[in-house]
Design a protein around this motif. Structure first.
Motif, short mmCIF file in Angstrom:
data_model
loop_
_atom_site.label_atom_id
_atom_site.label_comp_id
_atom_site.label_asym_id
_atom_site.label_seq_id
_atom_site.Cartn_x
_atom_site.Cartn_y
_atom_site.Cartn_z
N GLY A 257 0.98 -1.40 0.61
CA GLY A 257 0.09 0.22 0.16
C GLY A 257 0.41 1.08 0.48
N MET A 258 2.48 1.18 0.62
CA MET A 258 2.45 2.48 0.55
C MET A 258 3.57 2.76 -0.78
N LYS A 261 0.70 3.97 -3.43
CA LYS A 261 0.69 4.90 -2.89
C LYS A 261 2.12 6.66 -3.33
N GLN A 262 3.04 6.10 -2.91
CA GLN A 262 4.38 6.40 -3.31
C GLN A 262 4.76 6.69 -4.36
N ARG A 264 2.50 6.62 -7.18
CA ARG A 264 1.62 7.99 -7.60
C ARG A 264 1.82 9.39 -7.31
N GLU A 265 2.84 9.46 -6.31
CA GLU A 265 2.46 10.71 -5.95
C GLU A 265 3.61 10.93 -6.72
N ALA A 287 -2.81 3.22 0.79
CA ALA A 287 -2.93 3.32 -0.61
C ALA A 287 -3.52 4.27 -0.87
N GLY A 288 -5.06 4.85 -1.00
CA GLY A 288 -5.98 5.84 -1.11
C GLY A 288 -6.21 4.78 -2.49
N LYS A 289 -7.47 4.93 -2.28
CA LYS A 289 -8.52 4.34 -3.34
C LYS A 289 -8.20 4.97 -5.51
N ASP A 290 -7.48 6.55 -5.50
CA ASP A 290 -7.64 6.50 -7.22
C ASP A 290 -5.43 5.98 -6.96
N ALA A 291 -4.97 5.66 -5.92
CA ALA A 291 -3.58 4.86 -6.29
C ALA A 291 -3.53 3.93 -7.00
N MET A 292 -4.56 3.35 -6.02
CA MET A 292 -5.21 1.74 -6.50
C MET A 292 -5.63 1.70 -8.04
#
Length: 401
Positions: A257-258, A261-262, A264-265, A287-292
């Motif tokens: 998940g991390m 997330k990172q 996509r950032e 992660a956040g749903k958009d990142a997934m």
């Protein structure tokens, strides 16, 4: 008068004895256990369930047992096996502990006289059952014990009485690579691997081998330490510079998940792919749903797979809850064992073992299963799930090549 009373009393005693003997001869074969604990006259066939019904992974065991009981219920409603014999399920709680798993297996074999066992769900509890089933020569089918040592020892020898309904860890890497090649049509991959995890390294090795064998390129291979590292920006920056089409991350939900997330950032939009370690836990929350979005992972079964709609409906009707992969594989493992008994034509343990070893074309709810006699591992299809706006959605099935 006194003589008549004596004769009448004697007649009543004799008739009572006749009735007692007569009733006994009619009921013993079907309703009373013999001295060895077996069901009399083999009117029923006992299958044992060694499941984690309490303890740390009780949810796994309860779901697995639900699947086993549903399979047996359906078979009995269809008339039973071996000419109409009913199957009796005998459960035992291993309490999610290896020592208790050994004790449960011993009880099922020596006291309950089962002809085969389904479970446990975890590899550790299954490994603990091996010495017992081997000593007593009773077949055991684990629904979800994925460790390769469950069926094959370090020296390459096969555990003769052990079988499984699930695929093993390295197979997931092969399936993931084939999905990347055949469905996503990618040419360049990067790997992000937990350097201390056998699970991650096994999946990554098989992914790389399959991907490169197809003439494609692994452009980066980065390492991290699960449970220790939380900032993955450095390795992700290296990966971004190689511009891969896909990133394979065969870890567990926390780190994955991390990483997603990172990534996509950092502006990485490539597809990200993983194994069944993504399937349990709040990966979307991390992660956040958009990142997934544009991420995929390999699993044993998907609840929204159209191919298992009937099983899902029957499971929900029986237990008033949705089925998951543990219930599905408990169901498949039980039906594998029952099919082997039917194919053996008897409850002879060696005949059942040979039938399991030669299982071919068995159609389970988790896909078609063919047992490799050299390893006792199934060759079967796997499911790919995709995250869309935070929800896991069935994407496709991938068959072994």
């Amino acid at each position: 008068m006194k003589t008549k009373k004596i004769l009448l009393y004697a007649l009543v005693v004799v008739m009572s004895l006749v009735l007692i003997v007569g009733c006994g001869s009619k009921t013993t074969p079907s309703s009373q256990p013999d001295q060895g604990g077996k069901s009399t006259a083999e009117e029923v066939i006992k299958i044992g369930g060694n499941f984690e019904l309490t303890g740390g992974v009780a949810e796994f065991g309860k779901k697995g047992e639900n699947g086993a009981k549903l399979a047996i219920k359906e078979i009995n409603e269809q008339g039973g096996i071996l000419g109409g014999k009913k199957i009796v399920y005998v459960g035992a709680d291993n309490k999610s502990e290896a020592g208790e798993s050994t004790a449960a297996t011993t009880k099922l074999i020596t006291m309950d006289k089962v002809v085969g066992i389904v479970g446990p769900m975890t590899s550790g509890n299954t490994l603990a059952a091996i010495p017992v089933v081997t000593e007593h020569k009773i077949p055991l089918v684990t629904p979800t014990g994925t460790n390769s040592k469950v069926t094959v020892n370090d020296n390459g020898s096969v555990n003769a009485w052990l079988f499984r309904a699930c695929f093993i860890d390295p197979f997931q890497g092969e399936v993931a690579a084939n999905f990347a090649l055949d469905t996503l049509k990618v040419s360049k991959a990067a790997l992000v691997i937990d350097q201390k995890g056998d699970y991650a390294k096994g999946l990554a090795d098989s992914f790389k081998k399959t991907f490169e064998a197809a003439g494609k390129e692994v452009v980066a291979s980065e390492l991290y330490v699960a449970g220790q590292d939380t900032d993955f920006r450095s390795i992700l920056t290296n990966i971004r510079s190689k511009n891969p089409d896909i990133i394979f991350v065969p870890g567990y939900y926390g780190e994955v998940g991390m990483i997603v997330k990172q990534a996509r950032e950092l502006g990485i939009t490539a597809a990200i792919l993983g194994g069944d370690g993504w399937g349990s836990g709040p990966i979307v929350d991390v992660a956040g749903k958009d990142a997934m979005n544009n991420t995929y992972y390999v699993d044993h079964v998907a609840s929204d797979d159209p191919a298992i709609a009937e099983f899902n409906a029957n499971y929900k009707k029986e237990y008033n809850q949705d089925a998951d992969s543990f219930g599905a594989l408990g169901y498949d493992a039980t039906k594998m064992l029952i099919a082997a008994i039917e194919a053996a034509g008897s409850t002879d343990a060696e005949a059942i073992r040979l039938a399991l070893e030669t299982t071919s074309g068995f159609q389970g709810v988790s896909g078609a299963i063919n047992i490799d006699a050299a390893t006792h591992n199934p060759k079967k299809s796997a499911t790919i799930l995709e995250f869309k706006d935070g929800e896991k959605v069935f994407a496709t099935r991938v068959d072994p090549k």
